[in-house]
Design a protein around this motif. Structure first.
Motif, PDB file in Angstrom:
ATOM      1  N   ARG A 150     -41.652  51.692   0.043  1.00 25.43           N
ATOM      2  CA  ARG A 150     -41.499  50.198   0.657  1.00 25.43           C
ATOM      3  C   ARG A 150     -39.963  49.646   0.781  1.00 25.43           C
ATOM      4  O   ARG A 150     -39.495  49.076   1.453  1.00 25.43           O
ATOM      5  CB  ARG A 150     -42.433  49.495   0.242  1.00 25.43           C
ATOM      6  N   ASP A 204     -43.907  57.952   5.120  1.00 24.71           N
ATOM      7  CA  ASP A 204     -43.556  56.310   5.377  1.00 24.71           C
ATOM      8  C   ASP A 204     -44.700  55.587   5.199  1.00 24.71           C
ATOM      9  O   ASP A 204     -45.919  56.094   5.204  1.00 24.71           O
ATOM     10  CB  ASP A 204     -42.805  56.231   6.664  1.00 24.71           C
ATOM     11  N   ASP A 207     -48.075  51.354   8.320  1.00 23.30           N
ATOM     12  CA  ASP A 207     -48.006  50.249   9.225  1.00 23.30           C
ATOM     13  C   ASP A 207     -46.431  50.335   9.861  1.00 23.30           C
ATOM     14  O   ASP A 207     -46.026  50.030  11.129  1.00 23.30           O
ATOM     15  CB  ASP A 207     -48.187  49.054   8.510  1.00 23.30           C
ATOM     16  N   ARG A 208     -45.725  50.488   8.998  1.00 26.63           N
ATOM     17  CA  ARG A 208     -44.154  50.490   9.332  1.00 26.63           C
ATOM     18  C   ARG A 208     -43.871  51.761  10.273  1.00 26.63           C
ATOM     19  O   ARG A 208     -43.322  51.396  11.288  1.00 26.63           O
ATOM     20  CB  ARG A 208     -43.066  50.534   7.921  1.00 26.63           C
ATOM     21  N   HIS A 209     -44.157  52.791  10.124  1.00 26.89           N
ATOM     22  CA  HIS A 209     -43.956  53.891  10.925  1.00 26.89           C
ATOM     23  C   HIS A 209     -44.388  53.710  12.383  1.00 26.89           C
ATOM     24  O   HIS A 209     -43.625  53.975  13.281  1.00 26.89           O
ATOM     25  CB  HIS A 209     -44.742  55.184  10.407  1.00 26.89           C
ATOM     26  N   GLU A 213     -47.551  45.267  13.485  1.00 23.82           N
ATOM     27  CA  GLU A 213     -47.346  43.874  12.720  1.00 23.82           C
ATOM     28  C   GLU A 213     -48.610  43.417  11.805  1.00 23.82           C
ATOM     29  O   GLU A 213     -48.804  42.991  10.942  1.00 23.82           O
ATOM     30  CB  GLU A 213     -46.958  42.743  13.626  1.00 23.82           C
TER      31      GLU A 213
END
Length: 403
Positions: A150, A204, A207-209, A213
């Motif tokens: 993170r 990773d 959610d970020r990959h 949101e």
């Protein structure tokens, strides 16, 4: 299986009252399955990263495996259906376009990103299934690697150099506690594999990959069941409970209820497959007409993990061929060889060829060649040799050198 249990099972898979199974010859069944697998056309998905997406979406999954005596099976499976395939295409689909992702199907596999909602529910419970495997994973280790990703971004196991090494518990284990911590967070859906170099995975935050949101909601169970049935019908043509629920036997009863409903509505019909009388099969009515067309003429050197090969009992029912995966057998007990590849000529499996890539000498080595078909060996050899040459080019050419 006890005799009374077998009879009970057959009663459960009997067709709904008033529906008589459509007779399907073994050869017709093969043609239907080969068409569903897109092995009867030279380039059914086109080329490039878009072809990778289309192939994975159509097949439903492409298995990943570590054995590397020839090209790894996920690349092999894709190249079988995408003649101009390059490893960079899969890399782009996974890491840039994000149209495919890695997760556990019946084995570790590439799955379509569009199907993510059907897998999110499993991610909540998958660690319960593998509780023994992760029994010694320390929750603080998981929190530590997730917090590091993170903060610092994607991470591979090679980036972790501060582990206190432990003894291996088995052959495939790692001495780094962080490996199991990463795998635990991956199976739980917290992390995803954002890129892969060979078998080295970089993780990773999921959610970020995917740029979420807000994480999508898991699909309801009924939608998951419909998805599993539709996926099997699309990629298999003629299906059975075993083929639909491969690696997921607990859903057989619910899937069978769903099939009964579709049969009553006329969108599915029971099929009686010659040579597999003890197994109930079903198909969409329009699919059965495909068996009347011309058979395929192409030659394919298949991975033992190809969707056409991996379900051994189904393969035997449709092709009359029993594949032996012998990599883990002692050498003196092997019949076909360490890593034998079934050879499909038209609609028949005619040979099993044990191949090995000599990367230093840039050669594809034939370790053993076993005829298993009924046709003319000389004629088949003439058809197979050009396919072997193309396979060698794939192994050692530009497509096989990209990361």
């Amino acid at each position: 299986m006890p005799q009374n249990a077998r009879k009970s099972y057959r009663r459960r898979v009997a067709p709904p009252a008033g529906l008589q199974p459509h007779p399907v010859s073994q050869r017709a069944a093969r043609r239907i399955w080969l068409h569903a697998q897109r092995l009867d056309a030279p380039a059914p998905f086109g080329a490039g990263p878009g072809a990778v997406r289309a192939a994975v979406e159509h097949l439903g999954y492409v298995q990943i495996d570590t054995i590397h005596v020839i090209e790894r099976c996920h690349h092999h499976i894709l190249q079988t259906r995408i003649p101009e395939y390059r490893r960079a295409d899969l890399h782009q689909a996974q890491s840039t376009d994000k149209t495919v992702f890695e997760y556990w199907a019946h084995a570790l596999a590439y799955l379509p990103a569009r199907d993510m909602a059907f897998h999110l529910g499993r991610m909540k419970h998958v660690l319960e299934r593998y509780a023994a495997w992760f029994a010694k994973v320390n929750a603080s280790d998981v929190r530590k690697v997730v917090a590091r990703i993170r903060k610092d971004g994607p991470l591979s196991i090679r980036d972790i150099d501060d582990d206190v090494l432990v003894e291996k518990e088995h052959l495939w284990a790692s001495r780094k506690p962080s490996v199991r911590a990463l795998d635990s967070a991956f199976l739980a859906g917290t992390l995803t594999v954002c890129r892969r170099t060979g078998m080295l995975k970089t993780f990773d935050l999921t959610d970020r990959h995917f740029g979420w949101e807000k994480r999508p909601k898991p699909a309801p169970e009924r939608d998951v069941l419909n998805h599993l049935l539709d996926r099997a019908l699309r990629a298999q043509g003629i299906v059975s409970l075993d083929s639909i629920c491969y690696g997921d036997a607990k859903r057989k009863a619910a899937i069978h209820k769903l099939i009964d409903g579709r049969c009553k509505r006329g969108t599915l019909v029971p099929a009686h497959l010659a040579g597999a009388e003890d197994v109930a099969h079903w198909a969409e009515p329009e699919v059965l007409s495909y068996a009347n067309g011309d058979g395929p003429t192409l030659v394919h050197i298949l991975s033992p993990f190809d969707p056409l090969i991996i379900q051994r009992r189904r393969l035997e029912h449709f092709f009359g061929y029993t594949h032996r995966f012998e990599a883990y057998l002692p050498k003196d007990k092997r019949v076909f060889g360490y890593f034998a590849l079934p050879v499909l000529v038209g609609d028949e499996i005619v040979a099993a060829i044990d191949l090995k890539t000599d990367r230093a000498e840039k050669k594809l080595l034939v370790q053993k060649w076993t005829w298993v078909g009924k046709g003319n060996a000389r004629r088949h050899t003439k058809a197979i040799e050009p396919a072997l040459h193309r396979f060698e080019q794939f192994q050692l050419g530009e497509a096989g050198l990209t990361p």
